[in-house]
Design an enzyme around this catalytic site. Structure first.
Site, PDB file in Angstrom:
ATOM      1  N   GLY A   1       0.826  -1.195   0.000  1.00 24.75           N
ATOM      2  CA  GLY A   1       0.000   0.000   0.000  1.00 24.75           C
ATOM      3  C   GLY A   1       0.866   1.253   0.000  1.00 24.75           C
ATOM      4  O   GLY A   1       2.071   1.203   0.243  1.00 24.75           O
ATOM      5  N   CYS A   2       0.230   2.388  -0.261  1.00 23.84           N
ATOM      6  CA  CYS A   2       0.976   3.649  -0.361  1.00 23.84           C
ATOM      7  C   CYS A   2       1.530   4.086   0.998  1.00 23.84           C
ATOM      8  O   CYS A   2       2.734   4.357   1.130  1.00 23.84           O
ATOM      9  CB  CYS A   2       0.097   4.737  -0.965  1.00 23.84           C
TER      10      CYS A   2
END
Length: 394
Positions: free
Chosen positions: A197-198
């Site tokens: 994920g970011c």
């Protein structure tokens, strides 16, 4: 029978693979730390045809569009299959006019996709929809999944945080987590990679090396993170309307953001003990960009300079992670549109504590760029291939 050739053999050790009557050879410097020292030579009957046929699932979202944009300059990957169930039958330029210059296949539904015509897949489908689809794909494919469906190894933890049972438990066992700079040896031999994920990317890149070296304590890690609105996806939502976002900042997912277990999983892996963090994300009135500000307690006798020097040495040979000059504050503007992560370390006013700031583009290093970096490695290519776009500024 399709006249499109398929892989007849793959040999990563010798650095070559064969595709029909074409032989593609990778000549690589074996040093893991210097992907840029690799070169790629192709001999083919038709040099205008790209060698690796890419399937893109979920092409109508922002991460799918970023994959297409990045692949426009990739010398070996070409998109030959694109799915978007709600946009099936449409052209990609009708969904994303900025991609009009590219020759792309029309969008189709997943159920109509012929996966025998592709060599690798980027999966950009929404969370909770990916497990069953990937479970049904041919095992010969290399797959990078950009959803959260395979990031958590603990099946019960996935169910707790995502509110539904895991639908591909056996497949989960072979998944490799794709934080490229820290796990590239595992990624190299993987068939299925769970793209991080970011927020976890921006947090783990600075914290993992420091925890691994025992320079910071496992306790009392506070993370204040901020993201552009594109991180929420392209779906129409009242909370993402211009009048709801502009001229203001809002916290969300307080204590319950789904990236928390992913962050804690990565940090716990290197410490060999359970790490619990205090994490609060904020939505910013900007389109793209992400900043994570981390407040950490240093181990006894450790100085801020020690943290800085360790990060500097850890990433000195990495193309995409840059530890800035001392005192320079990272800015999201300076990584916009690129696969770069900028970071730095600062002394806190509270003795024994330090402040670490990390910035990325949430759609590139935080999603599609890192996914391409991972697939490059999986297929024996220099990981920088197609990714050396400089940041867009102003």
């Amino acid at each position: 029978m399709s006249n499109v050739s398929t892989f007849s053999s793959i040999c990563f050790e010798q650095g070559c693979w064969f595709k029909g009557d074409r032989k593609i050879r990778v000549v690589a410097d074996k040093r893991v730390k210097k992907p840029s020292s690799m070169s790629f030579r192709v001999s083919a009957n038709n040099s205008s045809e790209k060698d690796v046929r890419i399937g893109l699932l979920g092409a109508s979202g922002y991460t799918g569009a970023e994959i297409v944009r990045l692949l426009a300059n990739h010398p070996h990957f070409g998109v030959t299959l694109m799915t978007a169930d709600r946009k099936a039958g449409q052209s990609m330029d009708s969904v994303f006019p900025h991609l009009r210059a590219q020759k792309l296949p029309r969008l189709i539904s997943v159920k109509d996709a012929d996966f025998s015509t592709v060599d690798a897949v980027f999966c950009c489908l929404p969370h909770g929809t990916t497990q069953e689809i990937i479970k049904g794909l041919p095992t010969s494919l290399k797959i990078v999944d950009l959803s959260a469906d395979f990031r958590l190894r603990d099946i019960s933890e996935y169910e707790e945080w995502y509110g539904q049972p895991h639908k591909a438990v056996e497949l989960q066992k072979e998944v490799v987590y794709g934080l490229t700079e820290l796990l590239r040896d595992d990624i190299r031999n993987a068939r299925l990679v769970a793209n991080p994920g970011c927020y976890p990317t921006s947090v783990q890149l600075p914290l993992v090396p420091l925890l691994k070296a025992n320079l910071i304590k496992h306790e009392n890690i506070i993370i204040d993170a901020k993201s552009g609105v594109s991180g929420a996806g392209r779906g129409a939502k009242e909370a993402n309307l211009y009048s709801e976002i502009a001229e203001g900042i809002s916290s969300y997912g307080v204590t319950r953001h789904r990236h928390v277990p992913e962050i804690e999983q990565g940090l716990s892996d290197v410490t060999q003990s359970k790490v619990t963090v205090s994490f609060t994300p904020h939505l910013m009135p900007m389109i793209r960009g992400m900043q994570s500000t981390m407040y950490v307690e240093m181990a006894p006798g450790v100085r801020t300079e020690d943290l800085y020097q360790h990060l500097k040495s850890s990433y000195e040979e990495e193309e995409f992670v840059k530890v800035l000059e001392e005192g320079v504050v990272p800015r999201t503007h300076n990584v916009r549109g690129s696969n770069y992560c900028h970071m730095n370390v600062f002394p806190d006013r509270i003795p024994g504590r330090a402040i670490i700031i990390s910035v990325i583009d949430n759609l590139v290093k935080g999603a599609s760029g890192q996914a391409l970096q991972n697939l490059n490695i999986m297929l024996g290519l220099p990981e920088t291939t197609g990714l050396l776009h400089q940041p867009l500024f102003p």
